[in-house]
Design a protein around this motif. Structure first.
Motif, PDB file in Angstrom:
ATOM      1  N   CYS A 280       0.818  -1.187  -0.077  1.00  0.00           N
ATOM      2  CA  CYS A 280      -0.188   0.006   0.304  1.00  0.00           C
ATOM      3  C   CYS A 280       0.901   1.272  -0.071  1.00  0.00           C
ATOM      4  CB  CYS A 280      -0.823   0.147   1.206  1.00  0.00           C
ATOM      5  SG  CYS A 280      -2.057  -1.400   1.279  1.00  0.00           S
ATOM      6  N   MET A 281       1.806   1.276   0.923  1.00  0.00           N
ATOM      7  CA  MET A 281       2.615   2.688   0.962  1.00  0.00           C
ATOM      8  C   MET A 281       3.487   2.949  -0.092  1.00  0.00           C
ATOM      9  SD  MET A 281       1.502   4.280   3.678  1.00  0.00           S
ATOM     10  CE  MET A 281       2.599   5.662   3.404  1.00  0.00           C
ATOM     11  N   SER A 282       4.353   1.856  -0.411  1.00  0.00           N
ATOM     12  CA  SER A 282       5.137   2.004  -1.598  1.00  0.00           C
ATOM     13  C   SER A 282       4.635   1.937  -2.835  1.00  0.00           C
ATOM     14  CB  SER A 282       6.309   1.008  -1.701  1.00  0.00           C
ATOM     15  OG  SER A 282       7.365   1.133  -0.818  1.00  0.00           O
ATOM     16  N   GLY A 283       3.423   1.238  -3.075  1.00  0.00           N
ATOM     17  CA  GLY A 283       2.461   1.421  -4.166  1.00  0.00           C
ATOM     18  C   GLY A 283       1.965   2.991  -4.284  1.00  0.00           C
ATOM     19  N   ALA A 284       1.320   3.538  -3.376  1.00  0.00           N
ATOM     20  CA  ALA A 284       1.122   4.758  -3.373  1.00  0.00           C
ATOM     21  C   ALA A 284       1.957   5.827  -3.916  1.00  0.00           C
ATOM     22  CB  ALA A 284       0.141   5.254  -2.060  1.00  0.00           C
ATOM     23  N   GLN A 285       3.294   5.467  -3.262  1.00  0.00           N
ATOM     24  CA  GLN A 285       4.515   6.462  -3.394  1.00  0.00           C
ATOM     25  C   GLN A 285       4.698   6.411  -4.751  1.00  0.00           C
ATOM     26  OE1 GLN A 285       4.882   8.541  -0.945  1.00  0.00           O
ATOM     27  NE2 GLN A 285       6.807   9.769  -1.208  1.00  0.00           N
ATOM     28  N   THR A 286       4.948   5.287  -5.298  1.00  0.00           N
ATOM     29  CA  THR A 286       5.237   5.141  -6.662  1.00  0.00           C
ATOM     30  C   THR A 286       4.175   5.630  -7.677  1.00  0.00           C
ATOM     31  OG1 THR A 286       6.515   3.009  -5.928  1.00  0.00           O
ATOM     32  CG2 THR A 286       5.932   3.306  -8.528  1.00  0.00           C
ATOM     33  N   GLY A 287       3.112   5.615  -7.279  1.00  0.00           N
ATOM     34  CA  GLY A 287       1.929   6.026  -8.165  1.00  0.00           C
ATOM     35  C   GLY A 287       1.872   7.541  -8.279  1.00  0.00           C
ATOM     36  N   LEU A 288       2.577   8.008  -7.000  1.00  0.00           N
ATOM     37  CA  LEU A 288       2.569   9.583  -7.188  1.00  0.00           C
ATOM     38  C   LEU A 288       3.715  10.027  -7.818  1.00  0.00           C
ATOM     39  CD1 LEU A 288       1.971  12.354  -5.916  1.00  0.00           C
ATOM     40  CD2 LEU A 288       3.456  11.756  -3.956  1.00  0.00           C
ATOM     41  N   ASN A 289       4.877   9.382  -8.127  1.00  0.00           N
ATOM     42  CA  ASN A 289       5.967   9.470  -9.022  1.00  0.00           C
ATOM     43  C   ASN A 289       5.432   9.538 -10.355  1.00  0.00           C
ATOM     44  OD1 ASN A 289       8.493   9.976  -7.696  1.00  0.00           O
ATOM     45  ND2 ASN A 289       7.895   7.978  -6.618  1.00  0.00           N
ATOM     46  N   ALA A 290       4.454   8.805 -10.730  1.00  0.00           N
ATOM     47  CA  ALA A 290       3.943   8.514 -12.249  1.00  0.00           C
ATOM     48  C   ALA A 290       2.825   9.603 -12.428  1.00  0.00           C
ATOM     49  CB  ALA A 290       3.237   7.072 -12.341  1.00  0.00           C
ATOM     50  N   PHE A 291       2.336  10.062 -11.284  1.00  0.00           N
ATOM     51  CA  PHE A 291       1.328  11.247 -11.298  1.00  0.00           C
ATOM     52  C   PHE A 291       1.734  12.515 -11.440  1.00  0.00           C
ATOM     53  CE2 PHE A 291      -1.335  14.257  -9.157  1.00  0.00           C
ATOM     54  CZ  PHE A 291      -2.638  14.053  -9.952  1.00  0.00           C
ATOM     55  N   ALA A 292       2.821  12.915 -11.094  1.00  0.00           N
ATOM     56  CA  ALA A 292       3.537  14.244 -10.981  1.00  0.00           C
ATOM     57  C   ALA A 292       4.052  14.887 -12.365  1.00  0.00           C
ATOM     58  CB  ALA A 292       4.466  14.173 -10.020  1.00  0.00           C
ATOM     59  N   PRO A 293       4.616  14.125 -13.106  1.00  0.00           N
ATOM     60  CA  PRO A 293       5.254  14.646 -14.333  1.00  0.00           C
ATOM     61  C   PRO A 293       4.048  15.043 -15.173  1.00  0.00           C
ATOM     62  CG  PRO A 293       6.121  12.344 -14.188  1.00  0.00           C
ATOM     63  CD  PRO A 293       5.046  12.624 -13.181  1.00  0.00           C
ATOM     64  N   ASN A 294       2.845  14.472 -15.443  1.00  0.00           N
ATOM     65  CA  ASN A 294       1.654  15.210 -16.146  1.00  0.00           C
ATOM     66  C   ASN A 294       1.040  16.508 -15.654  1.00  0.00           C
ATOM     67  OD1 ASN A 294       0.134  14.539 -18.604  1.00  0.00           O
ATOM     68  ND2 ASN A 294      -1.427  13.950 -17.422  1.00  0.00           N
ATOM     69  N   CYS A 295       1.518  16.628 -14.382  1.00  0.00           N
ATOM     70  CA  CYS A 295       0.895  18.049 -13.786  1.00  0.00           C
ATOM     71  C   CYS A 295       1.755  19.269 -14.421  1.00  0.00           C
ATOM     72  CB  CYS A 295       1.060  17.869 -12.435  1.00  0.00           C
ATOM     73  SG  CYS A 295       0.112  16.570 -11.339  1.00  0.00           S
ATOM     74  N   TYR A 296       2.884  19.205 -14.970  1.00  0.00           N
ATOM     75  CA  TYR A 296       3.458  20.250 -15.370  1.00  0.00           C
ATOM     76  C   TYR A 296       3.843  20.251 -16.868  1.00  0.00           C
ATOM     77  CZ  TYR A 296       4.240  20.732 -10.215  1.00  0.00           C
ATOM     78  OH  TYR A 296       4.114  20.842  -9.062  1.00  0.00           O
ATOM     79  N   PRO A 297       4.037  21.192 -17.568  1.00  0.00           N
ATOM     80  CA  PRO A 297       4.562  21.382 -18.660  1.00  0.00           C
ATOM     81  C   PRO A 297       5.841  21.165 -19.241  1.00  0.00           C
ATOM     82  CG  PRO A 297       4.609  23.741 -17.828  1.00  0.00           C
ATOM     83  CD  PRO A 297       3.988  22.703 -16.706  1.00  0.00           C
ATOM     84  N   THR A 298       6.276  20.723 -20.253  1.00  0.00           N
ATOM     85  CA  THR A 298       7.546  20.136 -20.633  1.00  0.00           C
ATOM     86  C   THR A 298       8.626  21.052 -20.272  1.00  0.00           C
ATOM     87  OG1 THR A 298       6.414  18.998 -22.696  1.00  0.00           O
ATOM     88  CG2 THR A 298       9.030  19.376 -22.474  1.00  0.00           C
ATOM     89  N   ALA A 299       8.429  22.394 -20.482  1.00  0.00           N
ATOM     90  CA  ALA A 299       9.901  23.326 -20.019  1.00  0.00           C
ATOM     91  C   ALA A 299      10.041  23.411 -18.618  1.00  0.00           C
ATOM     92  CB  ALA A 299       9.267  24.546 -20.603  1.00  0.00           C
ATOM     93  N   ALA A 300       9.278  22.883 -17.882  1.00  0.00           N
ATOM     94  CA  ALA A 300       9.534  22.722 -16.177  1.00  0.00           C
ATOM     95  C   ALA A 300       9.173  21.690 -15.834  1.00  0.00           C
ATOM     96  CB  ALA A 300       8.513  23.955 -15.730  1.00  0.00           C
ATOM     97  N   ARG A 301       9.031  20.468 -16.577  1.00  0.00           N
ATOM     98  CA  ARG A 301       8.533  19.180 -15.895  1.00  0.00           C
ATOM     99  C   ARG A 301       9.509  18.560 -14.905  1.00  0.00           C
ATOM    100  NH1 ARG A 301       6.922  16.946 -20.461  1.00  0.00           N
ATOM    101  NH2 ARG A 301       4.632  17.604 -19.965  1.00  0.00           N
ATOM    102  N   ALA A 302      10.706  18.580 -15.445  1.00  0.00           N
ATOM    103  CA  ALA A 302      11.783  17.976 -14.630  1.00  0.00           C
ATOM    104  C   ALA A 302      12.119  18.834 -13.166  1.00  0.00           C
ATOM    105  CB  ALA A 302      13.341  18.074 -15.416  1.00  0.00           C
ATOM    106  N   THR A 303      11.858  20.022 -13.436  1.00  0.00           N
ATOM    107  CA  THR A 303      11.850  20.798 -12.249  1.00  0.00           C
ATOM    108  C   THR A 303      10.613  20.691 -11.077  1.00  0.00           C
ATOM    109  OG1 THR A 303      13.056  22.635 -13.226  1.00  0.00           O
ATOM    110  CG2 THR A 303      11.818  23.386 -11.372  1.00  0.00           C
ATOM    111  N   GLY A 304       9.445  20.441 -11.697  1.00  0.00           N
ATOM    112  CA  GLY A 304       8.314  20.124 -11.094  1.00  0.00           C
ATOM    113  C   GLY A 304       8.463  18.832 -10.226  1.00  0.00           C
ATOM    114  N   VAL A 305       9.059  17.787 -10.991  1.00  0.00           N
ATOM    115  CA  VAL A 305       9.216  16.532 -10.464  1.00  0.00           C
ATOM    116  C   VAL A 305      10.394  16.543  -9.512  1.00  0.00           C
ATOM    117  CG1 VAL A 305       9.853  14.086 -10.970  1.00  0.00           C
ATOM    118  CG2 VAL A 305       8.046  15.392 -12.606  1.00  0.00           C
ATOM    119  N   SER A 306      11.374  17.055  -9.760  1.00  0.00           N
ATOM    120  CA  SER A 306      12.480  17.090  -8.948  1.00  0.00           C
ATOM    121  C   SER A 306      12.314  17.658  -7.447  1.00  0.00           C
ATOM    122  CB  SER A 306      13.758  17.440  -9.620  1.00  0.00           C
ATOM    123  OG  SER A 306      13.774  18.924  -9.982  1.00  0.00           O
ATOM    124  N   TRP A 307      11.417  18.895  -7.691  1.00  0.00           N
ATOM    125  CA  TRP A 307      11.240  19.897  -6.557  1.00  0.00           C
ATOM    126  C   TRP A 307      10.312  18.895  -5.728  1.00  0.00           C
ATOM    127  CZ3 TRP A 307      12.422  25.307  -4.996  1.00  0.00           C
ATOM    128  CH2 TRP A 307      13.609  25.551  -5.420  1.00  0.00           C
TER     129      TRP A 307
END
Length: 449
Positions: free
Chosen positions: A361-388
């Motif tokens: 449950c916990m690692s499954g949710a955390q990994t899902g969050l990693n998959a969810f976050a990139p689509n929240c930001y535009p390409t020019a700031a995607r790595a910054t959004g994910v990494s921050w």
């Protein structure tokens, strides 16, 4: 004779409209191996901590300095890597980070004092912190939208398997060869990956398009990955709304993105607090309760195996339902499982199953969050959004690593410490649940711009 205009291709739409090629699945495998190496080196100190404490004769609270050094480095690495990657490319930053944490993990095996070890773990953490957001971002930019969550969560199972592998390796090597050999093993594997990454890893075609790089270079890279030959003169575009600022960090708090950014940070912080306290101190907690080091290492490894299976199923569900709701449900179930582990105790015959379910449950949710976050930001700031998100969330791992030692120093028992961890798990569920509305607000703000 009338001239025929050169074809124009939207890179994202082109990737989304096609089934994943063999090369795209190869990219999943390459990123999987990097994340597995990352997982080994992140979790490694939890497994070597008991014999180090015994050999060096230091207290558990004092060793908390070593345990929290790598998470601090992870914060620095993540905060620096995102803007650097958005400027100079995903591939360069990713390969450099793998070289850094591989070499420094080997060097850690030859330290003689806690201060030396803490310093090297801090530097190792910088490399570790730079690797994960770049694998996530690069893969998200080559994965078609209908399979993106599944492909990213499959990649992230490497983290759990790597953490589990180093647990089994520690249980095998420490009794006969000592804890230093575990660190040498953990550093040698990522270095062995570097030639493959240099040869096979592509740069992000979407990033090259946004940066206005030569169409011929984009055609060569995208054609290689998607197994396509583009007509001469093909132009590549990115149909994304204009941004309010060119600075990637500024995008994170521009109109529509500020609340979403904070919600992601809180979720990641709370999830990592739980996961790091468990993976960092669970072997020691179980040893104190009467289990052998080998048994404690093997049971803790079941947390990572459960997380591996949970990640795949969470990713599969995210592609078929509301992603934020799926992740929130997994965090809530994780809170229930953590409470059950604490209530049953370390000597329960159900301990292995409960630890497996908690990881699911916990690692499954955390990994899902990693998959969810990139689509929240535009390409020019995607790595910054994910990494921050990863960087700010890493303060949860620092707190978890240090807090575990402090709680042990206060004399709190297994059940008390485990029971307390249900609270941040519930907070993570609430925070991620709020992002559905915030993402809609970000989309409206982008459309208005």
């Amino acid at each position: 004779m009338a001239s025929v205009p050169a074809p124009t291709i939207d890179v994202k739409a082109f990737i989304d409209d096609r089934a994943p090629s063999a090369y795209q699945w190869l990219l999943v495998a390459l990123c999987f191996l990097v994340v597995a190496a990352d997982g080994m080196d992140v979790a490694i100190m939890g497994f070597v901590a008991p014999p180090i404490l015994q050999e060096w004769g230091i207290s558990r609270p004092a060793f908390g300095l070593v345990m929290s050094a790598a998470p601090i480095g992870l914060v620095i690495g993540a905060l620096v890597a995102g803007p650097t990657s958005d400027r100079f490319g995903r591939k360069r930053v990713l390969i450099g980070s793998v070289v850094l944490f591989g070499l420094l993990t080997i060097a850690t095996a030859f330290t003689r004092t806690p201060v030396e070890m803490a310093a090297l773990r801090l530097l190792t953490g910088i490399g570790l912190g730079a690797a994960m957001p770049n694998t996530t971002t690069l893969l998200s930019e080559y994965a078609p939208s209908r399979k993106r969550a599944l492909m990213i969560t499959v990649m992230f199972t490497g983290f759990n398997l790597g953490s589990a592998l180093i647990g089994f390796v520690a249980g095998w090597l420490i009794p006969s060869h000592g804890w230093r050999t575990v660190l040498v093993f953990g550093g040698a594997l990522p270095l062995a990956l570097v030639p493959l990454l240099v040869w096979l890893l592509p740069e992000s075609a979407r990033l090259m398009t946004v940066q206005g790089q030569a169409a011929g270079r984009i055609a060569a890279t995208l054609g290689r990955v998607c197994r396509t030959r583009f007509a001469p003169g093909t132009q590549f575009v990115s149909q994304e709304p204009p941004l309010a600022t060119r600075k990637p960090i500024g995008v994170l708090f521009s109109q529509g993105f500020g609340g979403l950014t904070l919600a992601l940070w809180v979720t990641y912080f709370m999830g990592l607090l739980v996961i790091y306290l468990l993976t960092g101190w669970l072997p020691t907690l179980m040893k104190d309760a009467g289990l052998s080091i080998a048994t404690a290492a093997n049971v803790t490894a079941m947390f990572q195996i459960g997380g591996t299976i949970g990640a795949v199923l969470v990713g599969w569900a995210m592609d078929r339902s509301r992603p934020a709701a799926v992740i929130a449900a997994a965090y809530l179930l994780g809170a229930v499982c953590v409470l059950a582990v604490g209530a049953m105790g370390a000597l329960s015959p159900l301990l292995t199953l409960l630890v497996f379910a908690t990881g699911f449950c916990m690692s499954g949710a955390q990994t899902g969050l990693n998959a969810f976050a990139p689509n929240c930001y535009p390409t020019a700031a995607r790595a910054t959004g994910v990494s921050w998100m990863l960087g700010m969330g890493r303060f949860g791992s620092i707190l978890g690593s240090a807090f575990g030692g402090a709680l042990l120093g206060m004399g709190l028992g297994f059940s008390w410490i485990l029971g307390m961890l249900a609270v941040p798990a519930v907070c993570a569920a609430i925070a991620i649940g709020s992002t559905q509305r915030r993402r809609a607000g970000a989309a409206q703000a982008a459309s208005a711009a």
